[in-house]
Scaffold this motif. Sequence first.
Motif, PDB file in Angstrom:
ATOM      1  N   PHE A 187       0.867  -1.171   0.000  1.00  0.00           N
ATOM      2  CA  PHE A 187       0.000   0.000   0.000  1.00  0.00           C
ATOM      3  C   PHE A 187       0.904   1.221   0.000  1.00  0.00           C
ATOM      4  N   SER A 188       1.084   1.869  -1.128  1.00  0.00           N
ATOM      5  CA  SER A 188       2.006   3.007  -1.179  1.00  0.00           C
ATOM      6  C   SER A 188       1.676   3.900  -2.350  1.00  0.00           C
ATOM      7  N   ASN A 189       2.180   5.123  -2.243  1.00  0.00           N
ATOM      8  CA  ASN A 189       2.050   6.107  -3.325  1.00  0.00           C
ATOM      9  C   ASN A 189       3.306   6.184  -4.173  1.00  0.00           C
ATOM     10  N   GLY A 190       4.323   5.397  -3.809  1.00  0.00           N
ATOM     11  CA  GLY A 190       5.582   5.432  -4.540  1.00  0.00           C
ATOM     12  C   GLY A 190       6.412   4.220  -4.207  1.00  0.00           C
ATOM     13  N   GLY A 191       7.472   4.430  -3.417  1.00  0.00           N
ATOM     14  CA  GLY A 191       8.309   3.316  -2.996  1.00  0.00           C
ATOM     15  C   GLY A 191       7.659   2.565  -1.854  1.00  0.00           C
ATOM     16  N   SER A 192       7.914   3.006  -0.618  1.00  0.00           N
ATOM     17  CA  SER A 192       7.245   2.451   0.553  1.00  0.00           C
ATOM     18  C   SER A 192       6.551   3.573   1.302  1.00  0.00           C
ATOM     19  N   ASP A 193       5.456   3.251   1.958  1.00  0.00           N
ATOM     20  CA  ASP A 193       4.711   4.191   2.783  1.00  0.00           C
ATOM     21  C   ASP A 193       4.680   3.701   4.228  1.00  0.00           C
ATOM     22  N   ILE A 194       4.364   4.614   5.139  1.00  0.00           N
ATOM     23  CA  ILE A 194       4.058   4.217   6.516  1.00  0.00           C
ATOM     24  C   ILE A 194       2.665   3.607   6.528  1.00  0.00           C
ATOM     25  N   LEU A 195       2.539   2.491   7.213  1.00  0.00           N
ATOM     26  CA  LEU A 195       1.306   1.706   7.229  1.00  0.00           C
ATOM     27  C   LEU A 195       0.686   1.739   8.621  1.00  0.00           C
ATOM     28  N   LEU A 196      -0.636   1.935   8.689  1.00  0.00           N
ATOM     29  CA  LEU A 196      -1.378   1.886   9.945  1.00  0.00           C
ATOM     30  C   LEU A 196      -2.563   0.951   9.772  1.00  0.00           C
ATOM     31  N   ILE A 197      -2.617  -0.106  10.567  1.00  0.00           N
ATOM     32  CA  ILE A 197      -3.698  -1.079  10.516  1.00  0.00           C
ATOM     33  C   ILE A 197      -4.428  -1.067  11.854  1.00  0.00           C
ATOM     34  N   ARG A 198      -5.737  -0.922  11.800  1.00  0.00           N
ATOM     35  CA  ARG A 198      -6.583  -0.957  12.994  1.00  0.00           C
ATOM     36  C   ARG A 198      -7.328  -2.290  13.017  1.00  0.00           C
ATOM     37  N   THR A 199      -7.214  -3.000  14.143  1.00  0.00           N
ATOM     38  CA  THR A 199      -7.906  -4.284  14.271  1.00  0.00           C
ATOM     39  C   THR A 199      -8.836  -4.257  15.470  1.00  0.00           C
ATOM     40  N   LYS A 202     -10.329  -6.681  18.822  1.00  0.00           N
ATOM     41  CA  LYS A 202      -9.598  -7.384  19.872  1.00  0.00           C
ATOM     42  C   LYS A 202      -9.195  -8.796  19.471  1.00  0.00           C
ATOM     43  N   TYR A 203      -9.760  -9.278  18.362  1.00  0.00           N
ATOM     44  CA  TYR A 203      -9.406 -10.601  17.852  1.00  0.00           C
ATOM     45  C   TYR A 203      -8.355 -10.536  16.745  1.00  0.00           C
ATOM     46  N   GLY A 204      -7.891  -9.322  16.428  1.00  0.00           N
ATOM     47  CA  GLY A 204      -6.888  -9.157  15.386  1.00  0.00           C
ATOM     48  C   GLY A 204      -7.443  -9.060  13.985  1.00  0.00           C
ATOM     49  N   ASP A 205      -8.766  -9.012  13.848  1.00  0.00           N
ATOM     50  CA  ASP A 205      -9.365  -8.864  12.517  1.00  0.00           C
ATOM     51  C   ASP A 205      -9.301  -7.410  12.082  1.00  0.00           C
ATOM     52  N   THR A 206      -8.929  -7.178  10.844  1.00  0.00           N
ATOM     53  CA  THR A 206      -8.706  -5.824  10.335  1.00  0.00           C
ATOM     54  C   THR A 206     -10.006  -5.036  10.238  1.00  0.00           C
ATOM     55  N   LEU A 207     -10.025  -3.844  10.812  1.00  0.00           N
ATOM     56  CA  LEU A 207     -11.137  -2.911  10.683  1.00  0.00           C
ATOM     57  C   LEU A 207     -10.881  -1.923   9.551  1.00  0.00           C
ATOM     58  N   TRP A 208      -9.645  -1.436   9.476  1.00  0.00           N
ATOM     59  CA  TRP A 208      -9.255  -0.580   8.353  1.00  0.00           C
ATOM     60  C   TRP A 208      -7.750  -0.540   8.214  1.00  0.00           C
ATOM     61  N   THR A 209      -7.311  -0.157   7.031  1.00  0.00           N
ATOM     62  CA  THR A 209      -5.888  -0.034   6.708  1.00  0.00           C
ATOM     63  C   THR A 209      -5.654   1.318   6.041  1.00  0.00           C
ATOM     64  N   LYS A 210      -4.658   2.048   6.504  1.00  0.00           N
ATOM     65  CA  LYS A 210      -4.307   3.347   5.923  1.00  0.00           C
ATOM     66  C   LYS A 210      -2.808   3.379   5.655  1.00  0.00           C
ATOM     67  N   HIS A 211      -2.419   4.184   4.661  1.00  0.00           N
ATOM     68  CA  HIS A 211      -0.990   4.384   4.412  1.00  0.00           C
ATOM     69  C   HIS A 211      -0.733   5.858   4.142  1.00  0.00           C
ATOM     70  N   TYR A 212       0.516   6.285   4.420  1.00  0.00           N
ATOM     71  CA  TYR A 212       0.861   7.694   4.426  1.00  0.00           C
ATOM     72  C   TYR A 212       2.215   7.882   3.761  1.00  0.00           C
ATOM     73  N   GLY A 213       2.283   8.800   2.803  1.00  0.00           N
ATOM     74  CA  GLY A 213       3.554   9.071   2.156  1.00  0.00           C
ATOM     75  C   GLY A 213       3.370   9.696   0.792  1.00  0.00           C
ATOM     76  N   GLY A 214       4.520   9.945   0.136  1.00  0.00           N
ATOM     77  CA  GLY A 214       4.516  10.546  -1.184  1.00  0.00           C
ATOM     78  C   GLY A 214       5.107   9.609  -2.218  1.00  0.00           C
ATOM     79  N   THR A 215       5.756  10.192  -3.206  1.00  0.00           N
ATOM     80  CA  THR A 215       6.286   9.390  -4.305  1.00  0.00           C
ATOM     81  C   THR A 215       7.631   8.753  -3.982  1.00  0.00           C
ATOM     82  N   GLY A 216       8.240   9.155  -2.852  1.00  0.00           N
ATOM     83  CA  GLY A 216       9.506   8.561  -2.440  1.00  0.00           C
ATOM     84  C   GLY A 216       9.278   7.409  -1.483  1.00  0.00           C
ATOM     85  N   ASN A 217      10.084   7.361  -0.421  1.00  0.00           N
ATOM     86  CA  ASN A 217       9.984   6.304   0.579  1.00  0.00           C
ATOM     87  C   ASN A 217       9.722   6.903   1.953  1.00  0.00           C
TER      88      ASN A 217
END
Length: 323
Positions: A54-66, A68-83
Amino acid sequence: MKHFISIFLILNISTAHSQITFEKWLGGVESDEAKGVVQLPDSGFAILGRSWSFSNGGSDILLIRTDKYGDTLWTKHYGGTGNEFTNGAIKITSDGGFVFAGNTTSFGPGTPAGFNWYLVKTDAEGNMLWSKTWGSSGNDELKHVIPTADGNYLLTGAWIVSGFTNGVILKIDEAGNTLWGDTLPSYGSSHFMYACENAQQEYVVAGYSLAGTINAVTRKYDTDGTMLISKMYEAPTAEAAITIEPVPAGGYICSATWGQSFSFDPWILRLDENLDTMFTKIMDFDYNIAGNSAKEYSVYPSGSGFFICGSIANNVMLRKTDE
C-alpha cells in the motif's frame, strides 16, 4: 520475497504454559513490516509499520486498525512518491486519534537525496489531520514522539548540523507548530533516542554522544525547554542509551547497550531523580554466539522489578528481573 505482518497475543507470559490466544497474518501482495503496536480502550490494536503493498511510490508508513481478535477494521498508508519508514513510535492522543513518528524522502528540505523527520497526526479512523516535516539537507532521523500533559508533543531524534549528526529534542503544539527545541552537539554522531514525562511535567530524554568514544547520555528539561540536568555515563567500551521510563518508586530505568566490535549486551541503568546512577547491570550473553548484538530492546517497570524485551543474536528475548 513476500513479508507479512504477524500479530500474536500471548497470555500469562510469566509461566511456562503460555497460550496463544490468536495469531493473524496481515498485509498485501508485496512486502510489509510491523514496527510498533498500541492496544486501544476497546481492546483492539493499532499496528504501525512500513508497506510496499500500500504506497504512493516506494514504501509508505502503514497503519492497521484491528478489533480485539486481530481482525482488520481498516488499513491506511501515508507518504509521497519517495519512501517513508518508521521505527514504530505510535501513541494514542487525547482525542482518540493517533500520532506517529517516521521519516520521509518525499517531503522536506533534504529530500529526495536524503530523508527528513515526518510526523503524522490522524483521527480515530486513521484519516490524516496534519503532517509535518523537519530536518536538514542530509539524513535526519525521527526516533520517538510522546503526547505531553499540557496537550502538546515532544519529539526526539537527530539532524545533520554542519556535517555532523546532532541529537535533537523538539516540543510542538497540538497543530504541529514548534514551541522550542534543543540539540546534543557532537563532532561525530549523537542521537536523542527516547523521551518520557514525569509527574512534575518534566521531560527526560536518553541517547548517546560520540566524544572520542560513544557514551550514554540523559537530560532533563522543564516544560518550557530549560535544561535542568545533563548526565553522561562512561564505561571502558562503547555504550548508548536507548529508552528511559519513570519508576513508580521514584527515579528512572534506562536501557542502554554496552560492548565493542559490533557485539553489544543490554546494559540496565537504575537512575535517581537527579539522573545519578543507583546501580547498573550488564545482561551478559555469550560473545561466541555469531552475531550476538543487543540491537533493539526496551526495559519497563513491572511490580518491584523490570521486564526486558528485545533482539539478541537475531532472536526475540523476554526477561523478567527483580529489583
